[in-house]
Write a protein that holds these residues in place. Structure first.
Motif, short mmCIF file in Angstrom:
data_model
loop_
_atom_site.label_atom_id
_atom_site.label_comp_id
_atom_site.label_asym_id
_atom_site.label_seq_id
_atom_site.Cartn_x
_atom_site.Cartn_y
_atom_site.Cartn_z
N SER A 5 50.89 50.84 41.11
CA SER A 5 50.67 49.50 41.65
C SER A 5 50.31 49.56 43.13
CB SER A 5 51.88 48.61 41.41
OG SER A 5 53.07 49.30 41.56
N LEU A 8 46.71 50.37 43.26
CA LEU A 8 45.94 49.19 42.86
C LEU A 8 45.83 48.21 44.03
CD1 LEU A 8 44.63 48.33 40.19
CD2 LEU A 8 46.55 46.77 39.88
N ILE A 9 46.97 47.96 44.71
CA ILE A 9 46.97 47.02 45.84
C ILE A 9 45.96 47.45 46.89
CG2 ILE A 9 48.33 46.19 47.79
CD1 ILE A 9 50.78 46.28 45.97
N ALA A 11 43.43 49.55 46.61
CA ALA A 11 42.06 49.56 46.10
C ALA A 11 41.47 48.16 46.17
CB ALA A 11 42.04 50.09 44.67
N VAL A 12 42.26 47.16 45.73
CA VAL A 12 41.77 45.78 45.75
C VAL A 12 41.52 45.34 47.19
CG1 VAL A 12 42.44 43.39 45.33
CG2 VAL A 12 42.84 45.13 43.57
N LEU A 13 42.47 45.65 48.07
CA LEU A 13 42.33 45.27 49.48
C LEU A 13 41.07 45.87 50.09
CD1 LEU A 13 43.99 43.79 51.77
CD2 LEU A 13 44.57 46.08 52.53
N ALA A 15 38.41 46.89 48.55
CA ALA A 15 37.22 46.30 47.93
C ALA A 15 36.92 44.94 48.57
CB ALA A 15 37.42 46.16 46.43
N VAL A 16 37.96 44.10 48.69
CA VAL A 16 37.77 42.77 49.28
C VAL A 16 37.24 42.87 50.70
CG1 VAL A 16 39.00 40.71 50.06
CG2 VAL A 16 39.47 41.65 47.80
#
Lengths: 127, 187
Positions: A5, A8-9, A11-13, A15-16
């Motif tokens: 997790s 994931l956090i 990676a998303v950050l 990407a954004v």
């Protein structure tokens, strides 16, 4: 929390943030800007890479006047009423790191730089 | 024991200052002010996990103050202090959540917090809310830099932990907390 997790956090950050960066900085002029200084203060900036039609203008103050010609990617002084006219014989300056055009009698300097200095934008106090 | 502890803190501070000043000599590959590797944060992370939050705070405060003095950039003191403080608070809160193999995440979140604090200080000082457009770029830098220094800190902590009793023989480290850090991650 699971390691997965966390990954994931981040990676998303990332990407954004990448998308936001791409959007925010997409249409920034990255080319060459000619900044014209009088008495060390930038009085005029023009983005040389965005010039469509060549144009001329005259900078005048109590010491005299200089006529500046701007074309795509380069700039020069075409006429001046100073005695030595060194600025006119300096010729074109462009992006290839040429020396600045100087008119000492009129305290005028034209420099080709990476960013506009006339409007004191965001970069002014970045450090 | 107090003397040993002070000596150990001073040693950590010296390491942090050295890293900070050496890093300043390396030319910045990214032309955005505010992005850097932040090697000195490595020491803060190690102190936070291995010693105690109080030690980490002392080391951080002295490093920021002396670092700004040595580098001669007092404007940077404000940004560093704001970033460092927020980074410290966030890492303090997350300290109990991460396991020994997730210290990289702790550091990455710290890096993000550092950039947010820095940005807040910059906006407050220059009164230019438009600066916020730099935040995504800074966050990318902060996350990546935090990941790398965090991984380095994680390796360092794994090597240093067995040595710690030799430096602080009678220090009673919190048993429960120690167990928490040695818990192996199953996923």
């Amino acid at each position: 929390m699971k390691t997965r997790s966390w990954i994931l956090i981040f990676a998303v950050l990332l990407a954004v943030c990448s998308v936001l960066t791409a959007i925010l900085f997409a249409r920034r002029p990255s080319g060459t800007v000619a900044n014209i200084y009088r008495d060390g203060v930038c009085v005029y900036s023009v983005d040389l890479s965005a010039v469509e039609e060549p144009f001329e203008f005259t900078l005048t103050d109590e010491r005299g006047s200089n006529t500046v010609r701007v074309e795509r990617g380069r700039i020069r002084v075409t006429d001046a009423d100073c005695p030595d006219r060194v600025c006119v014989s300096a010729g074109w300056v462009g992006e290839n790191g040429s020396a600045p055009v100087v008119c000492l009698p009129h305290r005028l300097v034209i420099r080709v730089e990476k960013s506009a200095k006339a409007d004191g934008g965001i970069d002014a106090v970045a450090r | 024991m107090k003397t040993r502890r002070i000596v150990l803190d001073a040693l950590f501070t010296a390491v942090a200052l050295t890293l900070f000043l050496v890093e300043l000599q390396i030319p910045n590959p990214v032309p955005v002010a505010g992005i850097k590797l932040g090697l000195a944060n490595l020491v803060t992370v190690v102190a936070m996990v291995l010693l105690s939050p109080l030690d980490a705070l002392a080391i951080l405060a002295v490093r920021i103050l002396l670092g700004s003095l040595f580098s001669g950039n007092m404007m940077a003191l404000l940004y560093s202090a704001a970033g460092g403080a927020l980074c410290y608070v966030v890492m303090l809160l997350l300290r109990g959540v991460v396991t020994a193999r997730q210290i990289w995440a702790l550091s990455a979140v710290g890096g993000i917090a550092h950039n947010v604090g820095q940005m807040a200080a910059a906006i407050a000082v220059t009164r230019t809310p438009a600066l916020i457009v730099y935040l995504p770029v800074l966050l990318i830098g902060g996350t990546v830099a935090g990941l790398f220094t965090g991984l380095a800190a994680q390796f360092l902590i794994a090597r240093l932990r067995p040595l710690l009793p030799r430096f602080l023989p009678t220090q009673t480290t919190n048993r429960g907390e120690k167990k928490n850090h040695e818990e192996s991650e199953t996923s």
